[in-house]
Scaffold this active site. Structure first.
Site, PDB file in Angstrom:
ATOM      1  N   LYS A   1      -5.611  -1.883  -2.796  1.00  0.00           N
ATOM      2  CA  LYS A   1      -5.116  -0.975  -1.768  1.00  0.00           C
ATOM      3  C   LYS A   1      -6.075  -1.028  -0.594  1.00  0.00           C
ATOM      4  O   LYS A   1      -7.240  -0.644  -0.711  1.00  0.00           O
ATOM      5  CB  LYS A   1      -5.049   0.430  -2.338  1.00  0.00           C
ATOM      6  CG  LYS A   1      -4.571   1.465  -1.351  1.00  0.00           C
ATOM      7  CD  LYS A   1      -4.369   2.788  -2.043  1.00  0.00           C
ATOM      8  CE  LYS A   1      -3.921   3.845  -1.081  1.00  0.00           C
ATOM      9  NZ  LYS A   1      -3.775   5.145  -1.734  1.00  0.00           N
TER      10      LYS A   1
ATOM     11  N   LYS B   1      -1.058  -3.480  -1.618  1.00  0.00           N
ATOM     12  CA  LYS B   1      -0.564  -2.506  -0.651  1.00  0.00           C
ATOM     13  C   LYS B   1      -1.438  -2.500   0.588  1.00  0.00           C
ATOM     14  O   LYS B   1      -2.650  -2.427   0.422  1.00  0.00           O
ATOM     15  CB  LYS B   1      -0.596  -1.129  -1.319  1.00  0.00           C
ATOM     16  CG  LYS B   1      -0.211  -0.002  -0.419  1.00  0.00           C
ATOM     17  CD  LYS B   1      -0.351   1.307  -1.135  1.00  0.00           C
ATOM     18  CE  LYS B   1      -0.286   2.395  -0.092  1.00  0.00           C
ATOM     19  NZ  LYS B   1      -0.834   3.612  -0.549  1.00  0.00           N
TER      20      LYS B   1
HETATM   21  C1  PBG Z   1      -2.236   8.269  -1.527  1.00  0.00           C
HETATM   22  C2  PBG Z   1      -1.267   7.302  -0.975  1.00  0.00           C
HETATM   23  C3  PBG Z   1      -1.098   6.843   0.358  1.00  0.00           C
HETATM   24  C4  PBG Z   1       0.035   6.012   0.367  1.00  0.00           C
HETATM   25  C5  PBG Z   1       0.485   5.961  -0.925  1.00  0.00           C
HETATM   26  N1  PBG Z   1      -0.336   6.745  -1.746  1.00  0.00           N
HETATM   27  C6  PBG Z   1      -1.792   7.214   1.596  1.00  0.00           C
HETATM   28  C7  PBG Z   1      -3.173   6.848   1.874  1.00  0.00           C
HETATM   29  O1  PBG Z   1      -3.858   6.150   1.121  1.00  0.00           O
HETATM   30  O2  PBG Z   1      -3.602   7.335   2.898  1.00  0.00           O
HETATM   31  C8  PBG Z   1       0.617   5.333   1.578  1.00  0.00           C
HETATM   32  C9  PBG Z   1       2.035   4.924   1.460  1.00  0.00           C
HETATM   33  C10 PBG Z   1       2.702   4.596   2.738  1.00  0.00           C
HETATM   34  O3  PBG Z   1       2.092   4.484   3.807  1.00  0.00           O
HETATM   35  O4  PBG Z   1       3.927   4.443   2.674  1.00  0.00           O
HETATM   36  N2  PBG Z   1      -3.535   7.878  -1.607  1.00  0.00           N
END
Ligand code: PBG
Length: 311
Positions: free
Chosen positions: A180, A233
């Site tokens: 991520k 992601k």
């Molecule tokens: C929680 C989370 C996030 C997203 C999914 N789970 C936000 C972040 O890390 O700030 C983002 C998903 C999206 O942008 O569609 N940590």
């Protein structure tokens, strides 16, 4: 099968994200994400009824909470919006695969993904793993098929696996948000979930976007810790990572998250007439699948499923 058709997108490849909040009768549009709504545990049933008609079989639930505190304790409330939604959905649609996001950022007053002790500004590791495990247990007991830790806390997959096994949830699976990245593409989501950090950013725990080595290491790590699905992601700016992950970890199930900012790009351009939304979405989905994703988490899922029904 001929090679060129391998990347054709199918409805079974899709996971539809849904935002949940406490209350009843709620269906409010997220201002930054056209046609994406926040639901309460009752109205989400109608939404899923609709997407199930189009053939969507997988959903990923996120909580939106206004009961925030320093430790994010409402994340594991027994009657929280997500738990109640899971119970309603599994009762009504036993065959639906329900995954729930496991992260504290929508529940902490500071908006970070883990626990921060008073006077400090970094995440306290052990209490964070404990809170994430507690949240996973609470959602597993509500009936979630998958829990999806997204806090990027080291060891989160194994800590959650251990907690689930110890409490009789051996059958609950884990989808790790393995690679991520600290991305600019999450902007609209933070508006949807009210989870923007009150100070600083997430670069201490999310990956730097130039670091492909760390991404591959994180994925290997999650597989070792027992993740049933691993994820990259965002998706579109990270197709190289998806491709590399698929070629290195052939037997793993690989998901890609086509995130909120990627969705907003398409929507805004389509609205201004810069491109045909449907054609654009199919091109993007095909590229993500072609790169190697087995599953795609996308806000376009409902539209795609409808388009696939009426080509
Ligand atoms: C929680 C989370 C996030 C997203 C999914 N789970 C936000 C972040 O890390 O700030 C983002 C998903 C999206 O942008 O569609 N940590």
């Amino acid at each position: 099968m001929p090679k060129h058709s391998r990347a054709a997108i199918e409805v079974k490849d899709l996971i539809y994200p849904l935002f949940l909040k406490d209350g009843a009768g709620i269906r409010e549009e997220v201002p930054s994400m056209q046609n994406i709504f926040r639901f309460s545990p009752d109205t989400v049933v109608q939404e899923v009824q609709e997407i199930a008609r189009y053939g969507i079989k997988n959903v990923l639930l996120f909580g939106v909470s206004d009961k925030k505190d320093r430790e994010g304790t409402s994340a594991y409330e027994k009657n929280g919006a997500v738990s109640n939604a899971v119970r309603n959905l599994k009762r009504k649609f036993p065959g639906l695969v329900v995954a729930t996001d496991i992260c504290l950022c929508a529940y902490t007053s500071h908006g970070h993904c883990g626990i921060i002790r008073p006077g400090e500004n970094t995440i306290a590791h052990k209490p964070t793993l404990e809170a994430l495990s507690r949240m996973a247990l609470s959602l597993a007991s509500a009936g979630a098929d998958y829990v999806a830790p997204s806090a990027m806390a080291k060891g989160q997959v194994s800590a959650i696996r251990k907690a689930l096994d110890a409490h009789g949830f051996k059958g609950t699976k884990i989808m790790g948000y393995s690679a991520k990245f600290a991305s600019n593409f999450y902007g609209p989501f933070r508006d949807a979930a009210g989870s923007a950090p009150a100070f600083g950013n997430r670069s201490a725990y999310q990956l730097g976007f130039s670091d492909s080595t760390a991404a591959i290491k994180e994925i290997a790590c999650d597989i070792k810790e027992g993740a049933d699905i691993v994820m990259v992601k965002p998706a579109l700016a990270y197709l190289d990572i998806i491709k590399e992950a698929k070629s290195r970890f052939r037997s793993a199930i690989l998901a890609a998250y086509n995130v909120s900012g990627e969705y907003a790009f398409v929507k805004h351009g389509a609205q201004r007439g810069y491109w045909d939304e449907r054609k654009m979405v199919f091109e993007i989905m095909t590229s993500i699948k072609r790169a190697g994703a087995d599953l795609i988490i996308t806000y376009h899922a409902k539209d795609i499923a409808q388009w696939l029904k009426k080509p």
